[in-house]
Design a protein around this motif. Sequence first.
Motif, PDB file in Angstrom:
ATOM      1  N   GLU A 139      30.565  16.931 -34.393  1.00 43.49           N
ATOM      2  CA  GLU A 139      31.121  16.566 -33.083  1.00 43.49           C
ATOM      3  C   GLU A 139      30.018  16.363 -32.053  1.00 43.49           C
ATOM      4  OE1 GLU A 139      33.620  15.049 -30.726  1.00 43.49           O
ATOM      5  OE2 GLU A 139      34.327  15.737 -32.693  1.00 43.49           O
ATOM      6  N   GLU A 140      28.983  17.182 -32.121  1.00 43.84           N
ATOM      7  CA  GLU A 140      27.849  17.031 -31.201  1.00 43.84           C
ATOM      8  C   GLU A 140      27.147  15.690 -31.416  1.00 43.84           C
ATOM      9  OE1 GLU A 140      25.380  20.423 -31.859  1.00 43.84           O
ATOM     10  OE2 GLU A 140      26.631  21.782 -30.651  1.00 43.84           O
ATOM     11  N   GLU A 143      29.088  12.763 -29.926  1.00 47.02           N
ATOM     12  CA  GLU A 143      28.998  12.716 -28.468  1.00 47.02           C
ATOM     13  C   GLU A 143      27.646  12.195 -27.981  1.00 47.02           C
ATOM     14  OE1 GLU A 143      29.871  16.629 -27.097  1.00 47.02           O
ATOM     15  OE2 GLU A 143      31.974  16.557 -27.698  1.00 47.02           O
ATOM     16  N   LYS A 144      26.604  12.303 -28.830  1.00 50.01           N
ATOM     17  CA  LYS A 144      25.242  11.955 -28.422  1.00 50.01           C
ATOM     18  C   LYS A 144      25.111  10.498 -27.967  1.00 50.01           C
ATOM     19  CE  LYS A 144      22.893  15.792 -29.238  1.00 50.01           C
ATOM     20  NZ  LYS A 144      22.160  16.498 -28.172  1.00 50.01           N
ATOM     21  N   THR A 146      26.886   8.645 -26.173  1.00 51.41           N
ATOM     22  CA  THR A 146      27.464   8.242 -24.881  1.00 51.41           C
ATOM     23  C   THR A 146      26.424   7.675 -23.923  1.00 51.41           C
ATOM     24  OG1 THR A 146      28.342  10.476 -25.114  1.00 51.41           O
ATOM     25  CG2 THR A 146      29.510   9.070 -23.752  1.00 51.41           C
ATOM     26  N   ARG A 151      30.233   5.776 -28.133  1.00 55.41           N
ATOM     27  CA  ARG A 151      30.854   7.085 -28.383  1.00 55.41           C
ATOM     28  C   ARG A 151      31.424   7.128 -29.795  1.00 55.41           C
ATOM     29  NH1 ARG A 151      32.990  11.613 -29.581  1.00 55.41           N
ATOM     30  NH2 ARG A 151      33.689  13.053 -27.951  1.00 55.41           N
ATOM     31  N   THR A 255      31.681   2.733 -24.768  1.00 56.52           N
ATOM     32  CA  THR A 255      32.141   3.516 -23.610  1.00 56.52           C
ATOM     33  C   THR A 255      32.782   2.629 -22.542  1.00 56.52           C
ATOM     34  OG1 THR A 255      29.918   3.418 -22.641  1.00 56.52           O
ATOM     35  CG2 THR A 255      30.454   5.361 -23.948  1.00 56.52           C
ATOM     36  N   LYS A 266      43.344   7.627 -24.546  1.00 55.01           N
ATOM     37  CA  LYS A 266      42.140   8.178 -25.191  1.00 55.01           C
ATOM     38  C   LYS A 266      42.530   9.204 -26.252  1.00 55.01           C
ATOM     39  CE  LYS A 266      39.111   7.605 -21.171  1.00 55.01           C
ATOM     40  NZ  LYS A 266      38.422   8.274 -20.058  1.00 55.01           N
ATOM     41  N   PHE A 270      41.514   8.969 -30.258  1.00 54.09           N
ATOM     42  CA  PHE A 270      40.736  10.004 -30.948  1.00 54.09           C
ATOM     43  C   PHE A 270      41.541  10.624 -32.097  1.00 54.09           C
ATOM     44  CE2 PHE A 270      37.952   9.665 -27.336  1.00 54.09           C
ATOM     45  CZ  PHE A 270      36.715  10.052 -27.818  1.00 54.09           C
TER      46      PHE A 270
END
Length: 338
Positions: A139-140, A143-144, A146, A151, A255, A266, A270
């Motif tokens: 998950e990290e 997110e990186k 962005t 995304r 994004t 959103k 997801f």
Amino acid sequence: MRKNILVLKKSKCQQRICEILSVIFLFLVIACKKETDVKVLTFAHNLPTSHPVHKGVEAFKEHLESLSEGKMSIDIYANGNLGTEREVLELLQIGSVSMTKVSASAISNFVPEYLVLGIPYLFRDKEHFFNVLEGKIGEELLEKGTTSWLRGLCFYDAGSRSFYTKKKPVKEPKDLEGMKIRVMGDKISVSLVQSLGAAPTPMAFGELYTALQQGVVDGAENNAPSFVTSMHFEVCKYYCLDEHNYLPDVVVIGTKSLEKLTLQEKKWVFEAAKLSAQKQKIFWQEAEIQSVEILKKSGVEFFTPNKDLFRVKTEVLKTEFFKDEKRLKMIEEIEQLK
């Protein structure tokens, strides 16, 4: 009088026709409104429609339509019709295309953190692989991107890459010594083959069949479905299941497209992406089973080596490519995860 009656009947008939036309027009207006009310996202990728990844994208579309009760949908463009992986990523960044599927190695040119996933023999097996990708670390990573307007939504299974050769089998690292092995052009793939004693030979995938036939290279590396669809098994009859690399595909949304969605939309996107990832796993597993059957029937010999012998030889690549403390910490967390 009779003439007046005829005029009256004609007038009523015309009125009825007008009423019917009005109703039809109203229905058309409602239908058009419904059509424009549907928020459609574009999804482009470079794989054929028969590929398990494309089937995953179709599942994404179905889940999104179901979750949103028809308020959202996806237009899918396959076969590289909108460009290469890099070109489509750039289209995402400016908002011309909503989503795509790219290899983790391709997106690492935009989001360097993904490079970590390319470390040879990082994952012990597929269970370890998915425990990482579907947990906190995965998950990290998603997110990186962005900060680069990309995304991540989820990871798709792209199997594990193993060596296949033409002249002799590979059962341990020394068997690769002196061989010319086709690799992708990235630095980690080149260094991997070098560390095992072989000569890395970067070339376009489309040129590889002829290169194998003519002896320009002695082998290559890829997953089983690609080994089959490329027809390389007609030339190479030895498949060493060293599984040196589990490199996933990443489903990404730009994004700029994401910002145009409401909070509820959103959530639907997801959730639909995550649900599709679970289905895509099944599609990939089915493709792998079918591919192995085809390879065995065609006379390909399979070998399962001791991975530790290969892992030791490539250990130096971690410190060579990942001197940054944060990335080294990520590698440690991945290795410690059960």
